[in-house]
Design an enzyme around this catalytic site. Structure first.
Site, short mmCIF file in Angstrom:
data_model
loop_
_atom_site.label_atom_id
_atom_site.label_comp_id
_atom_site.label_asym_id
_atom_site.label_seq_id
_atom_site.Cartn_x
_atom_site.Cartn_y
_atom_site.Cartn_z
N SER A 185 0.86 -1.20 0.00
CA SER A 185 0.00 0.00 0.00
C SER A 185 0.88 1.23 0.00
CB SER A 185 -0.86 0.02 1.27
OG SER A 185 -0.03 0.32 2.40
N ASP A 186 0.34 2.36 -0.41
CA ASP A 186 1.09 3.60 -0.20
C ASP A 186 1.01 3.94 1.29
OD1 ASP A 186 1.40 6.60 -2.26
OD2 ASP A 186 2.50 5.93 -0.50
N TRP A 187 1.76 4.92 1.67
CA TRP A 187 1.94 5.28 3.09
C TRP A 187 0.58 5.50 3.79
CZ3 TRP A 187 6.92 6.50 5.28
CH2 TRP A 187 6.88 6.95 6.59
#
Ligand code: GLC
Length: 729
Positions: free
Chosen positions: A291-293
């Protein structure tokens, strides 16, 4: 002989028992000679639930240098964690953490270290938007090889790049990080970057795993703002935003990163259609998605999940294998398994994908990295030479009407503006471990190229604000000079993540400096250093020449000065449209057709951009022959370009396809092939386009089905057009 035999027999017995006994102690997952899949399965079978869950989590190690990515420093890092975003510039700290994973844990599973090597690690190359303007995938690939080398030698095996979000709104700061507005360009440069980063085997200790980001549609962020929803139809998803990712998966990209944006009601990080149906089932991707941050936690903010537990369930079942930094998986996957909401088999598949990459990278055999000094890891001559070349080829000559360029040798130059003596800002956003001290300023570059005695510097003004106190000195410098090289543009922080701007215009103080200098009456050559297309309608009339240098990276002023002196010939072409004003957005080249071709323009502006996609001038002159069909099966087109000037020049030929009538309306034209060639003075080069009708003339529908319809098609290259007829079956 018997004695001898009996001795031999004993030795054989001892060795056999001992060896097989020894072998019995070395579990299959530790035996490098075994196939990766066998080792994965053996290790997976040995893991506890908690060990499996921790493999699906990523945290940070070291001081987080991204102000947008806020996280409490996680001091209690479990050595069983799957991955760490590594913020160090040397391998020592990571080796210490890796030793904990290898020696203090039950199974000794190495940690996967990651970082944002987007356009270089310490040697910084031009921003990707600039690289696309080089139209030179070979050079981009070579730059990624160098970036991978510096990254891997520092103990990082995984980069969060290439970013291949098709982007058409210059207000979006992240337009700097991708390869522009065109689908095909993003696809070609994506594959080049993957090849450069990964090489032919991930076991190569100088290569790194790539991560295609941000999957998918992030570039359509409404209004060019960041972290906002996107409205993308299935049709546009397939014909515009997915192709670069498919190209990257076909090129063997090890991982992808799920994006922040909501895709018309289903956030990308909880989107089973894109993450599983397309990526895993259609494209057969056997790597994993991170996932992104905090993007899993953000499903709560986006109104898709009621809380972190729900967010973890939705993201995991949609097809996100690894959780970046918000610990939703660490905190909730166990209970989701216990509650039967996540099948153990799904968990195993996710862990399998992560372990597979670690084995492919050779981390079990080589968990540690030699602790070499910086001078052995960074800035090697090959990398610096490459940085020079790519920066030179990325610059775009936008205007040169009075042939003010190249500048005559010996001419007196006044180099003025907030970028004239800047270092840091030439690095651009996401500049890794790049150091301002490594950068050659535009001023230094000009002094080295023309002689310091020929060049006088004055700052003139700051990037913004209203301090005009530097104007008099700038005017004085202009008065003494024969030409003004005016260096305007953006701070590097004005593009990149969470860096949207409501206008593409430069701050008023910079435009006022230009107006003030234009009144001195000397010709102005405008150098632009920026990470987005700019609004130049007020600056353009004041300048005899305009060279877009983007954010050229470590090489900085050296290649730029070479272009100004004519030692180098500009060859860049725009990979993104420059509007006349911000109000023209969206104004990208490959829009679908209007209902009234000759109407619908703004009342207060022409219906054309300031500089179109593909625009770029050279000091050479090129003549384009006709497009010729040289064969039917295969369908091959050719066009000969002649350099009619007295100087060598590189020419990028962009081949477009138009389909005037289709069951799904298509963009007015679509780039389908491009090639760059050096053409010596007076010589000709013949460019070829081997047309695959289904790939190049066909289109895709909202289910991803590619189709080819009979009828008329037009091919355009340079000013030439060629009509193709595809017969009824
Ligand atoms: C950031 C960015 C992403 C980056 C990641 C790790 O928020 O969106 O591009 O790779 O976090 O730093």
């Amino acid at each position: 002989m018997r004695t001898c035999r009996s001795k031999t027999g004993i030795w054989t017995l001892l060795l056999t028992v001992g060896w097989s006994g020894l072998r019995a102690e070395v579990p299959p997952y530790r035996q490098a000679s075994l196939p990766v899949e066998e080792r994965v399965e053996d290790l997976l079978a040995r893991m506890t639930l908690q060990e499996k869950i921790l493999q699906l989590n990523q945290y940070t190690l070291g001081r987080n240098d991204n102000p947008n990515d806020r996280n409490a420093v996680n001091t209690q890092l479990p050595p069983e964690i799957g991955s760490l975003i590594y913020m160090g510039s040397g391998p020592e700290m990571r080796n210490r953490m890796q030793r904990r994973a290898m020696e203090e844990t039950r199974l000794g599973i190495p940690i996967l270290f990651a970082y944002n090597t987007v356009h270089g690690f310490r040697t910084i190359f031009p921003i990707p938007l600039a690289q696309a303007c080089s139209w030179n995938p070979r050079l981009v690939e070579a730059a990624c090889v160098e970036a991978a080398r510096e990254t891997r030698l520092t103990g990082i095996e995984w980069t969060f790049a290439p970013m291949v979000d098709v982007a058409r709104d210059g207000r979006w700061g992240r337009i700097a990080e991708g390869f522009g507005e065109d689908v095909h360009a993003n696809a070609v440069f994506c594959a080049a970057a993957v090849r450069g980063f990964q090489g032919t085997t991930l076991a190569d200790t100088l290569r790194i795993a790539a991560c295609l980001k941000h999957y998918v549609g992030y570039g359509a962020s409404l209004g060019g703002r960041d972290y906002v929803p996107t409205e993308i139809s299935r049709q546009t998803l397939w014909d515009t935003y997915l192709p670069p990712f498919e190209a990257g998966v076909r090129a063997g990209a090890a991982t992808l990163m799920s994006s922040f944006n909501d895709i018309s009601g289903t956030p990308a990080t909880a989107n089973g259609y894109t993450l599983t149906e397309i990526l895993k089932k259609r494209w057969k991707h056997d790597g994993f998605v991170v996932s992104d941050w905090d993007a899993i936690l953000q499903l709560v903010h986006q109104g898709r999940a009621a809380g972190r537990r729900e967010a973890a369930r939705l993201a995991f079942l949609a097809g996100v294998e690894m959780d970046m930094t918000d610990n939703c998986y660490r905190d909730h996957l166990g209970e989701l398994i216990a509650a039967g909401e996540v099948e153990p088999g799904r968990l195993d598949d996710a862990v399998r994908r992560v372990l597979r990459l670690k084995f492919r990278l050779g981390l079990f055999e080589r968990p540690y990295v030699p602790e070499r000094p910086e001078k052995e890891r960074f800035l090697r001559p090959e990398a610096l030479t490459l940085a020079d070349s790519l920066a030179a080829e990325s610059c775009v000559l936008l205007k040169n009407e009075t042939r003010i360029l190249p500048l005559a040798p010996g001419c007196r130059i006044a180099v003025i503006g907030p970028l004239a003596d800047a270092r840091e800002h030439l690095l651009g956003s996401w500049c890794g471990r790049g150091e301002a001290r490594d950068v050659t300023t535009l001023y230094d570059g000009l002094c080295a190229e023309f002689g310091a005695e020929q060049v006088r510097y004055a700052r003139g003004c700051d990037f913004n604000g209203d301090d005009r106190s530097g104007f008099p000195e700038a005017v004085a410098a202009a008065r003494e000079a024969q030409v003004v090289v005016l260096c305007l543009g953006e701070r590097r922080q004005w593009t990149g993540e969470n860096a949207s701007r409501a206008t593409l215009a430069l701050p008023p103080i910079q435009e006022e400096l230009a107006r003030t200098l234009s009144e001195v009456g000397k010709p102005i050559v405008l150098l632009l250093s920026n990470g987005r297309p700019l609004e130049l309608c007020r600056l353009e009339p004041l300048c005899a020449g305009i060279l877009e240098i983007w954010q050229p990276g470590t090489a900085g002023g050296k290649p730029v000065a070479g272009l100004l002196s004519g030692r180098l010939n500009p060859s860049g072409r725009l990979a993104v449209t420059f509007p006349r004003t911000t109000g023209q957005i969206p104004i990208y080249y490959n829009q679908r057709r209007k209902a009234r071709p000759d109407q619908g323009a703004y009342l207060d502006l022409p219906d054309t951009p300031m500089y179109p996609f593909g625009h770029g001038l050279s000091y050479a002159e090129f003549r384009y022959g006709e497009i010729r069909q040289v064969s039917v099966e295969p369908l091959v087109l050719e066009l000969t370009v002649t350099n009619t000037s007295s100087r060598d020049g590189a020419e990028s030929l962009l081949w477009y396809v138009s389909d005037p009538v289709c069951s799904i309306t298509r963009p007015v034209r679509e780039l389908k092939h491009f090639e760059k060639r050096l053409i010596r003075a007076g010589d000709s080069e013949t460019f070829r386009f081997e047309v695959d009708p289904l790939r190049d003339l066909g289109f895709v529908d909202e289910t991803g089905r590619r189709f080819l319809e009979p009828g008329e098609y037009w091919i355009q290259a340079g000013p030439q057009k060629f009509r193709l007829l595809i017969p009824e079956e």
